[in-house]
Design a protein around this motif. Sequence first.
Motif, PDB file in Angstrom:
ATOM      1  N   MET A   1       0.832  -1.203   0.000  1.00 49.22           N
ATOM      2  CA  MET A   1       0.000   0.000   0.000  1.00 49.22           C
ATOM      3  C   MET A   1       0.868   1.254   0.000  1.00 49.22           C
ATOM      4  O   MET A   1       0.645   2.191  -0.773  1.00 49.22           O
ATOM      5  CB  MET A   1      -0.933   0.023   1.216  1.00 49.22           C
ATOM      6  N   GLY A   2       1.891   1.269   0.860  1.00 50.24           N
ATOM      7  CA  GLY A   2       2.768   2.428   0.946  1.00 50.24           C
ATOM      8  C   GLY A   2       3.504   2.684  -0.350  1.00 50.24           C
ATOM      9  O   GLY A   2       3.566   3.807  -0.841  1.00 50.24           O
ATOM     10  N   LEU A   3       4.054   1.631  -0.947  1.00 52.34           N
ATOM     11  CA  LEU A   3       4.804   1.773  -2.199  1.00 52.34           C
ATOM     12  C   LEU A   3       3.890   2.211  -3.334  1.00 52.34           C
ATOM     13  O   LEU A   3       4.253   3.027  -4.171  1.00 52.34           O
ATOM     14  CB  LEU A   3       5.493   0.456  -2.554  1.00 52.34           C
ATOM     15  N   THR A   4       2.674   1.667  -3.354  1.00 53.65           N
ATOM     16  CA  THR A   4       1.718   2.016  -4.393  1.00 53.65           C
ATOM     17  C   THR A   4       1.305   3.485  -4.299  1.00 53.65           C
ATOM     18  O   THR A   4       1.026   4.135  -5.302  1.00 53.65           O
ATOM     19  CB  THR A   4       0.464   1.118  -4.297  1.00 53.65           C
ATOM     20  N   MET A   5       1.287   4.013  -3.083  1.00 52.23           N
ATOM     21  CA  MET A   5       0.874   5.412  -2.887  1.00 52.23           C
ATOM     22  C   MET A   5       2.038   6.379  -3.051  1.00 52.23           C
ATOM     23  O   MET A   5       1.847   7.585  -2.913  1.00 52.23           O
ATOM     24  CB  MET A   5       0.227   5.570  -1.509  1.00 52.23           C
ATOM     25  N   GLY A   6       3.230   5.859  -3.327  1.00 47.36           N
ATOM     26  CA  GLY A   6       4.336   6.763  -3.642  1.00 47.36           C
ATOM     27  C   GLY A   6       5.500   6.771  -2.679  1.00 47.36           C
ATOM     28  O   GLY A   6       6.402   7.591  -2.805  1.00 47.36           O
ATOM     29  N   ALA A   7       5.517   5.832  -1.702  1.00 47.10           N
ATOM     30  CA  ALA A   7       6.698   5.738  -0.832  1.00 47.10           C
ATOM     31  C   ALA A   7       7.864   5.158  -1.624  1.00 47.10           C
ATOM     32  O   ALA A   7       7.668   4.408  -2.577  1.00 47.10           O
ATOM     33  CB  ALA A   7       6.395   4.852   0.376  1.00 47.10           C
ATOM     34  N   ASP A   8       9.078   5.535  -1.248  1.00 51.47           N
ATOM     35  CA  ASP A   8      10.269   5.048  -1.951  1.00 51.47           C
ATOM     36  C   ASP A   8      10.908   3.860  -1.249  1.00 51.47           C
ATOM     37  O   ASP A   8      11.592   3.056  -1.879  1.00 51.47           O
ATOM     38  CB  ASP A   8      11.306   6.175  -2.058  1.00 51.47           C
ATOM     39  N   ASP A   9      10.696   3.759   0.064  1.00 58.46           N
ATOM     40  CA  ASP A   9      11.318   2.677   0.817  1.00 58.46           C
ATOM     41  C   ASP A   9      10.489   2.417   2.068  1.00 58.46           C
ATOM     42  O   ASP A   9       9.591   3.204   2.418  1.00 58.46           O
ATOM     43  CB  ASP A   9      12.760   3.043   1.198  1.00 58.46           C
ATOM     44  N   TYR A  10      10.799   1.339   2.757  1.00 60.47           N
ATOM     45  CA  TYR A  10       9.986   0.856   3.869  1.00 60.47           C
ATOM     46  C   TYR A  10      10.888   0.244   4.935  1.00 60.47           C
ATOM     47  O   TYR A  10      11.742  -0.575   4.608  1.00 60.47           O
ATOM     48  CB  TYR A  10       9.041  -0.223   3.328  1.00 60.47           C
TER      49      TYR A  10
ATOM     50  N   THR B   1       7.729  -5.321  -4.321  1.00 62.53           N
ATOM     51  CA  THR B   1       8.154  -3.931  -4.460  1.00 62.53           C
ATOM     52  C   THR B   1       8.059  -3.494  -5.919  1.00 62.53           C
ATOM     53  O   THR B   1       7.520  -2.426  -6.228  1.00 62.53           O
ATOM     54  CB  THR B   1       9.611  -3.767  -3.966  1.00 62.53           C
ATOM     55  N   VAL B   2       8.566  -4.335  -6.815  1.00 66.00           N
ATOM     56  CA  VAL B   2       8.510  -4.019  -8.245  1.00 66.00           C
ATOM     57  C   VAL B   2       7.056  -3.919  -8.710  1.00 66.00           C
ATOM     58  O   VAL B   2       6.665  -2.974  -9.396  1.00 66.00           O
ATOM     59  CB  VAL B   2       9.265  -5.086  -9.072  1.00 66.00           C
ATOM     60  N   MET B   3       6.228  -4.884  -8.309  1.00 64.98           N
ATOM     61  CA  MET B   3       4.820  -4.903  -8.718  1.00 64.98           C
ATOM     62  C   MET B   3       4.085  -3.654  -8.254  1.00 64.98           C
ATOM     63  O   MET B   3       3.285  -3.070  -8.997  1.00 64.98           O
ATOM     64  CB  MET B   3       4.119  -6.154  -8.157  1.00 64.98           C
ATOM     65  N   ALA B   4       4.367  -3.229  -7.020  1.00 69.42           N
ATOM     66  CA  ALA B   4       3.681  -2.055  -6.474  1.00 69.42           C
ATOM     67  C   ALA B   4       4.026  -0.802  -7.277  1.00 69.42           C
ATOM     68  O   ALA B   4       3.149   0.017  -7.581  1.00 69.42           O
ATOM     69  CB  ALA B   4       4.058  -1.872  -5.006  1.00 69.42           C
TER      70      ALA B   4
ATOM     71  N   ILE C   1       5.156  -0.699 -10.435  1.00 72.62           N
ATOM     72  CA  ILE C   1       4.588  -0.843 -11.780  1.00 72.62           C
ATOM     73  C   ILE C   1       3.108  -0.473 -11.746  1.00 72.62           C
ATOM     74  O   ILE C   1       2.588   0.217 -12.639  1.00 72.62           O
ATOM     75  CB  ILE C   1       4.767  -2.291 -12.313  1.00 72.62           C
ATOM     76  N   GLY C   2       2.414  -0.903 -10.686  1.00 75.18           N
ATOM     77  CA  GLY C   2       0.989  -0.596 -10.544  1.00 75.18           C
ATOM     78  C   GLY C   2       0.740   0.902 -10.472  1.00 75.18           C
ATOM     79  O   GLY C   2      -0.176   1.433 -11.107  1.00 75.18           O
ATOM     80  N   ARG C   3       1.568   1.596  -9.698  1.00 72.94           N
ATOM     81  CA  ARG C   3       1.403   3.047  -9.571  1.00 72.94           C
ATOM     82  C   ARG C   3       1.754   3.753 -10.881  1.00 72.94           C
ATOM     83  O   ARG C   3       1.100   4.720 -11.269  1.00 72.94           O
ATOM     84  CB  ARG C   3       2.286   3.566  -8.436  1.00 72.94           C
ATOM     85  N   LEU C   4       2.752   3.243 -11.566  1.00 71.35           N
ATOM     86  CA  LEU C   4       3.166   3.812 -12.849  1.00 71.35           C
ATOM     87  C   LEU C   4       2.035   3.673 -13.875  1.00 71.35           C
ATOM     88  O   LEU C   4       1.706   4.613 -14.605  1.00 71.35           O
ATOM     89  CB  LEU C   4       4.424   3.091 -13.325  1.00 71.35           C
TER      90      LEU C   4
ATOM     91  N   GLU D   1      -3.377   3.446 -17.521  1.00 68.34           N
ATOM     92  CA  GLU D   1      -3.359   2.135 -18.169  1.00 68.34           C
ATOM     93  C   GLU D   1      -4.480   1.253 -17.641  1.00 68.34           C
ATOM     94  O   GLU D   1      -4.601   1.079 -16.419  1.00 68.34           O
ATOM     95  CB  GLU D   1      -2.023   1.428 -17.878  1.00 68.34           C
ATOM     96  N   PRO D   2      -5.293   0.633 -18.493  1.00 71.04           N
ATOM     97  CA  PRO D   2      -6.275  -0.345 -18.008  1.00 71.04           C
ATOM     98  C   PRO D   2      -5.555  -1.574 -17.473  1.00 71.04           C
ATOM     99  O   PRO D   2      -4.598  -2.052 -18.090  1.00 71.04           O
ATOM    100  CB  PRO D   2      -7.098  -0.683 -19.259  1.00 71.04           C
ATOM    101  N   ALA D   3      -5.989  -2.062 -16.318  1.00 68.63           N
ATOM    102  CA  ALA D   3      -5.287  -3.172 -15.660  1.00 68.63           C
ATOM    103  C   ALA D   3      -5.250  -4.440 -16.519  1.00 68.63           C
ATOM    104  O   ALA D   3      -4.247  -5.144 -16.553  1.00 68.63           O
ATOM    105  CB  ALA D   3      -5.951  -3.471 -14.315  1.00 68.63           C
ATOM    106  N   LYS D   4      -6.350  -4.723 -17.239  1.00 68.73           N
ATOM    107  CA  LYS D   4      -6.421  -5.991 -17.972  1.00 68.73           C
ATOM    108  C   LYS D   4      -5.696  -5.947 -19.317  1.00 68.73           C
ATOM    109  O   LYS D   4      -5.217  -6.969 -19.788  1.00 68.73           O
ATOM    110  CB  LYS D   4      -7.895  -6.382 -18.181  1.00 68.73           C
ATOM    111  N   ASN D   5      -5.649  -4.788 -19.933  1.00 67.68           N
ATOM    112  CA  ASN D   5      -5.012  -4.704 -21.241  1.00 67.68           C
ATOM    113  C   ASN D   5      -4.199  -3.414 -21.368  1.00 67.68           C
ATOM    114  O   ASN D   5      -4.566  -2.513 -22.110  1.00 67.68           O
ATOM    115  CB  ASN D   5      -6.067  -4.784 -22.354  1.00 67.68           C
ATOM    116  N   PRO D   6      -3.086  -3.320 -20.638  1.00 72.20           N
ATOM    117  CA  PRO D   6      -2.296  -2.093 -20.662  1.00 72.20           C
ATOM    118  C   PRO D   6      -1.687  -1.840 -22.039  1.00 72.20           C
ATOM    119  O   PRO D   6      -1.279  -2.769 -22.725  1.00 72.20           O
ATOM    120  CB  PRO D   6      -1.205  -2.344 -19.615  1.00 72.20           C
TER     121      PRO D   6
END
Length: 233
Positions: A91-100, A200-203, A205-208, A214-219
């Motif tokens: 959640m934190g990474l997806t909202m724009g945190a850089d580290d945890y 971490t990578v997935m989070a 990419i999701g925010r990007l 980007e539509p989640a199913k067909n970016p």
Amino acid sequence: MGKETILLVDDEVEILDLLEVYLVNDGYSVLKCTRGAQALDEVKGREIHLAILDVMLPDMDGFRLLKEIREEFFFPIIMLTAKIADGDKIMGLTMGADDYITKPFNPLEVVARVKTQLRRYQSYNQPKDAPGEGEEYDIRGLVINRLSHKCLLYGREISLTPIEFSILWHLAEHQGRVVPSDELFEAVWGEKYYRNNNNTVMAHIGRLREKLQEPAKNPKFIKTVWGVGYEIE
């Protein structure tokens, strides 16, 4: 260049004082806040180079504070939490945190993480000289320029954090090839990849994708190749 200012936000005064000792000893200037509202005032009133935010605050959820800061500011943010749940981290990474960083922590590790984030941020903001080959990519209306550190989507500028920019740039540099998650992590974060780093990578990419609408199913831009990594075709 003067001292970099680190904003510390935690309702536990002992933690603030401990981190202050180590950070000041390393040459940083420190601002301490025990409330989220107080932290927002500091962010809007002076130049902050990096913030360390606790997730649990008495007046405001740390994630809400992160979200409000990210609406306007792009300096590095490290989240502190007593919880070790992957859900909080993502959640934190997806909202724009850089580290945890989870509590209890080693203060020397915190200082090392601060240095890493500031080094990346300074490199990202360092103006470059003359443009050369491969300094800009135009991918079907998505333009990313390494010199200006700007990203345009159909002519409209997209605000990216340094990590988000680095991820997109690495994928653009290798467009047409699937970039494995471990390669992407080690190229962007500069650290050895372990299996749990995939979240971490997935989070990120999701925010990007969210910023690129980007539509989640067909970016359109960043494709997921399941079990391998990511690709810009």
